[in-house]
Motif scaffolding. Structure first.
Motif, PDB file in Angstrom:
ATOM      1  N   LEU A  60       0.668  -1.243  -0.023  1.00  0.00           N
ATOM      2  CA  LEU A  60       0.071   0.126  -0.248  1.00  0.00           C
ATOM      3  C   LEU A  60       0.915   1.524   0.011  1.00  0.00           C
ATOM      4  N   ALA A  61       1.835   1.520   0.316  1.00  0.00           N
ATOM      5  CA  ALA A  61       2.957   2.537   1.087  1.00  0.00           C
ATOM      6  C   ALA A  61       3.247   2.563  -0.988  1.00  0.00           C
ATOM      7  N   GLN A  64       1.102   3.964  -2.870  1.00  0.00           N
ATOM      8  CA  GLN A  64       0.725   5.673  -2.332  1.00  0.00           C
ATOM      9  C   GLN A  64       1.322   6.920  -3.208  1.00  0.00           C
ATOM     10  N   TYR A  66       3.142   5.568  -6.220  1.00  0.00           N
ATOM     11  CA  TYR A  66       3.010   5.303  -7.127  1.00  0.00           C
ATOM     12  C   TYR A  66       1.825   6.084  -7.968  1.00  0.00           C
ATOM     13  N   GLY A  67       0.947   6.220  -7.062  1.00  0.00           N
ATOM     14  CA  GLY A  67      -0.098   6.985  -7.250  1.00  0.00           C
ATOM     15  C   GLY A  67      -1.290   7.094  -8.368  1.00  0.00           C
ATOM     16  N   GLU A  69      -5.549   5.533  -9.090  1.00  0.00           N
ATOM     17  CA  GLU A  69      -6.384   4.231  -8.304  1.00  0.00           C
ATOM     18  C   GLU A  69      -5.597   3.202  -8.404  1.00  0.00           C
ATOM     19  N   GLY A  71      -3.930   2.148  -5.320  1.00  0.00           N
ATOM     20  CA  GLY A  71      -3.976   1.810  -4.420  1.00  0.00           C
ATOM     21  C   GLY A  71      -5.357   1.799  -4.108  1.00  0.00           C
ATOM     22  N   PRO A  72      -6.071   2.098  -3.895  1.00  0.00           N
ATOM     23  CA  PRO A  72      -7.288   2.415  -3.083  1.00  0.00           C
ATOM     24  C   PRO A  72      -7.936   0.709  -4.201  1.00  0.00           C
ATOM     25  N   THR A  75      -7.050  -2.202  -1.801  1.00  0.00           N
ATOM     26  CA  THR A  75      -8.020  -2.450  -1.110  1.00  0.00           C
ATOM     27  C   THR A  75      -9.554  -3.036  -1.352  1.00  0.00           C
TER      28      THR A  75
END
Length: 211
Positions: A60-61, A64, A66-67, A69, A71-72, A75
Motif C-alpha cells: 500500500l505504501a 501510494q 505510484y499514485g 487508483e 492503491g484503493p 484495498t
C-alpha cells in the motif's frame, strides 16, 4: 491451451452429443468424449500465494507513491474478493449505499451477484471522486495488472499477482468465521471444489480458535 480450457471444451462437446441423443432423436450417436475419460488433462495445483509479514503495508505504501487508483483498488480487492474485470466494470448505479451492497450484473460465471461491503470498502468508495461517465474506476483490467506489477516491484515483493488478492480475500472471509455458503455467495464460486482452490488458511491463524 491450458488443461482447464481443454476440460471445458471436452465438457461442451460431451454435452452436445448427449443433447443430440436425448433431445434431437439421434440415439445411434456415440459420445466420443466417453472414450477419453481416463486421458483428460489434470488441473494443476492451485496457487496458494498469500500476503505474508509486512507485505500489505509495503504494498500500500508503494501504491501510494505510484499514485492513481491502484492503491484503493488493492484495498477494494482484498475487502470484496472481486475479480479484476468485475472491479474495472463497476458503476455507481450498481451501488446500494444504504444497504451497503454492490450489484455485479455480469460475472465470469454468468450469474449476477450482490457483494456486501465492509466499512473499509465503503471508505474506499467515499474517498473516490465521482466520474461523469458513471464508472467507479478509470482503469481497464490490463492497466490494473500492469500497475500492480510495478507496485510489487517497487515494494520488493516477488511472486504476487493481482489475482492472488482474490485468494487472500477469500481466505480472510473464512478467517472471519463465515460459512461455506456465505463465502460462496460473496465470491461467486459455483462449486465447493473451486472455492477450496481459492482458500488458504494459515495454521497460525487458527490456533486461537482451538482453545
Amino acid at each position: 491451451m491450458s488443461p482447464n480450457t481443454i476440460r471445458i471444451h471436452l465438457a461442451l462437446l460431451s454435452h452436445l452429443f448427449n443433447t443430440a441423443r436425448t433431445a434431437w432423436g439421434m440415439e445411434s450417436l456415440t459420445n466420443p468424449v466417453d472414450l477419453v475419460k481416463g486421458q483428460r488433462p489434470k488441473l494443476p495445483s492451485g496457487r496458494d500465494r498469500r500476503l505474508v509479514g509486512d507485505e500489505l503495508p509495503r504494498l500500500l505504501a508503494a501504491a501510494q507513491v505510484y499514485g492513481g487508483e491502484i492503491g484503493p483498488i488493492i484495498t477494494w480487492a482484498i475487502e470484496t474478493a472481486m475479480r479484476r474485470g468485475e472491479i474495472a466494470a463497476m458503476r455507481r448505479e450498481h451501488l446500494d449505499r444504504r444497504a451497503r451492497v454492490l450489484r455485479i450484473p455480469e460475472t465470469k460465471t454468468g450469474t449476477p451477484r450482490r457483494v456486501p461491503l465492509s466499512t473499509a470498502a465503503l471508505a474506499v468508495l467515499d474517498g473516490l471522486p465521482r466520474r461523469l461517465d458513471g464508472r467507479v474506476w478509470g482503469m481497464r483490467p490490463d492497466s490494473i495488472s500492469q500497475a500492480f506489477e510495478r507496485v510489487c516491484k517497487a515494494a520488493g515483493i516477488e511472486g504476487l499477482t493481482f489475482h492472488d488478492l482474490r485468494h487472500e480475500a477469500t481466505s480472510r472471509l473464512f478467517e472471519k468465521s463465515l460459512g461455506l455458503m456465505k463465502v460462496a455467495s460473496i465470491t461467486g464460486h459455483k462449486t465447493m471444489q473451486m472455492l477450496k482452490r481459492y482458500t488458504h488458511l494459515r495454521a497460525e491463524d487458527l490456533v486461537g480458535r482451538l482453545g
